[in-house]
Motif scaffolding. Structure first.
Motif, short mmCIF file in Angstrom:
data_model
loop_
_atom_site.label_atom_id
_atom_site.label_comp_id
_atom_site.label_asym_id
_atom_site.label_seq_id
_atom_site.Cartn_x
_atom_site.Cartn_y
_atom_site.Cartn_z
N THR A 1 0.82 -1.24 0.00
CA THR A 1 0.00 0.00 0.00
C THR A 1 0.84 1.28 0.00
N VAL A 2 2.03 1.21 -0.61
CA VAL A 2 2.83 2.44 -0.71
C VAL A 2 2.95 2.92 -2.16
N LEU A 3 2.30 2.21 -3.09
CA LEU A 3 2.31 2.61 -4.50
C LEU A 3 0.93 2.27 -5.09
N LEU A 4 0.40 3.18 -5.90
CA LEU A 4 -0.92 2.91 -6.50
C LEU A 4 -0.76 2.29 -7.88
N PRO A 5 -1.55 1.26 -8.20
CA PRO A 5 -1.52 0.73 -9.57
C PRO A 5 -2.22 1.71 -10.52
N ASP A 6 -1.90 1.66 -11.81
CA ASP A 6 -2.65 2.49 -12.79
C ASP A 6 -3.99 1.83 -13.07
N VAL A 7 -3.93 0.50 -13.21
CA VAL A 7 -5.12 -0.28 -13.57
C VAL A 7 -5.13 -1.53 -12.68
N GLY A 8 -6.32 -2.07 -12.41
CA GLY A 8 -6.43 -3.33 -11.68
C GLY A 8 -6.58 -3.13 -10.19
N SER A 9 -6.71 -4.27 -9.49
CA SER A 9 -6.90 -4.17 -8.05
C SER A 9 -6.18 -5.33 -7.36
N ALA A 10 -6.02 -5.20 -6.06
CA ALA A 10 -5.42 -6.29 -5.28
C ALA A 10 -6.05 -6.31 -3.90
N ILE B 1 -6.32 -0.28 -1.92
CA ILE B 1 -6.53 1.17 -1.98
C ILE B 1 -7.54 1.61 -0.91
N LYS B 2 -8.71 0.97 -0.91
CA LYS B 2 -9.77 1.42 0.02
C LYS B 2 -9.44 1.09 1.49
N ASN B 3 -8.81 -0.06 1.71
CA ASN B 3 -8.62 -0.53 3.10
C ASN B 3 -7.15 -0.56 3.50
N PHE B 4 -6.38 0.43 3.02
CA PHE B 4 -4.94 0.34 3.24
C PHE B 4 -4.56 0.33 4.73
N LYS B 5 -5.36 0.99 5.56
CA LYS B 5 -5.02 1.04 7.00
C LYS B 5 -5.13 -0.36 7.63
N ASN B 6 -6.19 -1.10 7.26
CA ASN B 6 -6.34 -2.47 7.78
C ASN B 6 -5.17 -3.33 7.33
N ILE B 7 -4.80 -3.14 6.05
CA ILE B 7 -3.74 -3.99 5.48
C ILE B 7 -2.41 -3.75 6.18
N ARG B 8 -2.12 -2.50 6.48
CA ARG B 8 -0.82 -2.20 7.09
C ARG B 8 -0.62 -2.90 8.43
N LYS B 9 -1.73 -3.20 9.13
CA LYS B 9 -1.62 -3.91 10.41
C LYS B 9 -1.40 -5.41 10.18
N LEU B 10 -1.86 -5.89 9.01
CA LEU B 10 -1.82 -7.34 8.77
C LEU B 10 -0.53 -7.82 8.11
N ILE B 11 0.20 -6.88 7.50
CA ILE B 11 1.39 -7.30 6.75
C ILE B 11 2.68 -6.87 7.45
N GLY B 12 3.72 -7.67 7.21
CA GLY B 12 5.07 -7.26 7.57
C GLY B 12 5.80 -7.12 6.24
N TYR B 13 6.36 -5.94 5.99
CA TYR B 13 6.96 -5.66 4.67
C TYR B 13 8.46 -5.40 4.84
N MET B 14 9.24 -6.15 4.10
CA MET B 14 10.69 -5.94 4.10
C MET B 14 11.06 -5.46 2.70
N PRO B 15 11.27 -4.16 2.53
CA PRO B 15 11.55 -3.64 1.19
C PRO B 15 12.90 -4.10 0.66
N GLY B 16 13.10 -3.94 -0.64
CA GLY B 16 14.31 -4.40 -1.31
C GLY B 16 15.59 -3.98 -0.61
#
Ligand SMILES: Nc1ncnc2c1ncn2[C@@H]1O[C@H](COP(=O)(O)OP(=O)(O)OP(=O)(O)O)[C@@H](O)[C@H]1O
Length: 306
Positions: free
Chosen positions: A55-64, A72-87
């Motif tokens: 949830t730190v980049l928006l797609p041009d087309v499509g959904s996830a 996009i709509k529920n990014f706050k819920n998602i941020r609590k559920l994921i652990g993200y290790m960037p490149g």
């Protein structure tokens, strides 16, 4: 239930002079509890996909969706559920090991003590250096700290973008052992890697190139689908050998692979003796029929794409 659903996502980056298509109509489903690998070379689009899911980049087309929440709509819920290790590990180089971990715990309104169980196996290995600045850690130690930080709020899903890139082989092996253990604790893991040998450590993999998924399957199925013959060929003059093999009448493709060349030929079209005869000007010639690896399959798919 699917842990992650990616539906027809495209993403382009536009500058004044050019447009780069990073993701081209990608769809993918990752099941709960899976250890899923996104395998592809630099620039294939892996990080763009991870950033959309994180949830730190928006797609041009499509959904996830992640656990049915829209990125996009529920990014706050998602941020609590994921652990993200960037490149490139998102550690604060000037903070100590312990300070980094405390920082991530605080963001998620938790403490190291509260979730020590989940990270203890990993954190124990770097705890002796807890006062050392993150910037002064080795690659393998940075990787363990970054994973501990990504796990500190007990996420249900881990998004690990190239966690083993630039890390020594022993730490890479240890890291995959850790992932196996996390999977056994019920965590869904999406991990990307440019190392083809890591594909076999995943439950399922997607091969990605130029923003397109070339195939999604169990690693063993990808190899089993390969319907050509492969020979590993070496001689004293590898450069000349590559040229000769590429000019051989039955060759579909040939590329350098470690210290030999892999020659791909239509199934049952190759007579090993005729090949050896054709290469008779080479000294110390070695020709061996081999089983394909994931990398062979990937190279063949790229060849067909082009
Ligand atoms: N912010 C950006 N602006 C312009 N182009 C970008 C940007 N981010 C990525 N790209 C381009 O998009 C394509 C896909 O990049 P992406 O980082 O998603 O791939 P990757 O598989 O993670 O590779 P790498 O490991 O090199 O980051 C590449 O051609 C890259 O140069």
């Amino acid at each position: 239930m699917n842990a992650i659903e990616i539906i027809n996502i495209s993403k382009t980056y536009k500058s004044k002079t050019k447009t780069i298509t990073a993701l081209n109509n990608i769809s993918l489903e990752i099941k709960e509890g899976e250890l899923f690998g996104l395998i592809g070379p630099d620039g294939a689009g892996k990080s763009s996909l991870f950033r959309i899911l994180a949830t730190v980049l928006l797609p041009d087309v499509g959904s996830a969706k992640i656990l049915n929440y829209d990125v996009i709509k529920n990014f706050k819920n998602i941020r609590k559920l994921i652990g993200y290790m960037p490149g490139r590990f998102s550690l604060y180089q000037d903070l100590s090991v312990e300070e980094n971990l405390k920082f991530f715990a605080t963001i998620f309104e938790t403490t190291i003590e509260e979730n020590y169980d989940l990270i203890s196996d990993i954190y124990k290995q770097i705890e002796p250096f807890k006062n050392r600045r993150a910037g002064k850690l080795s690659g393998g130690m940075k990787q363990k700290l970054a994973l501990s930080c990504a796990l500190i709020h007990k996420p249900k899903i881990l998004l690990l973008d190239e966690p083993t890139t630039g890390v020594d082989p022993v730490s890479r092996k240890e890291f995959w052992e850790i992932l196996k253990k996390l999977k056994s604790q019920g965590i869904t893991i999406l991990v990307s890697t440019p190392y083809m040998d890591e594909a076999n450590l995943c439950d399922r993999i997607a091969l990605i190139q130029n923003g397109k998924i070339l195939d999604v399957d169990l690693p063993e199925n990808i190899v089993n689908k390969f319907d050509k013959d492969i020979f590993s060929v070496a001689s004293d003059n590898m450069f000349l050998l590559l040229n000769d093999l590429r000019n051989y009448s039955h060759t579909l493709s040939c590329f350098a692979f470690g210290d030999s060349h892999h020659l791909v030929i239509e199934r049952n079209k190759a007579d090993e003796n005729l090949l050896i005869q054709y290469l008779s000007r080479h000294k110390n010639l070695s020709v061996k029929k081999i089983e394909p690896t994931i990398e062979d399959c990937f190279m063949q798919m790229l060849q067909s794409e082009n």
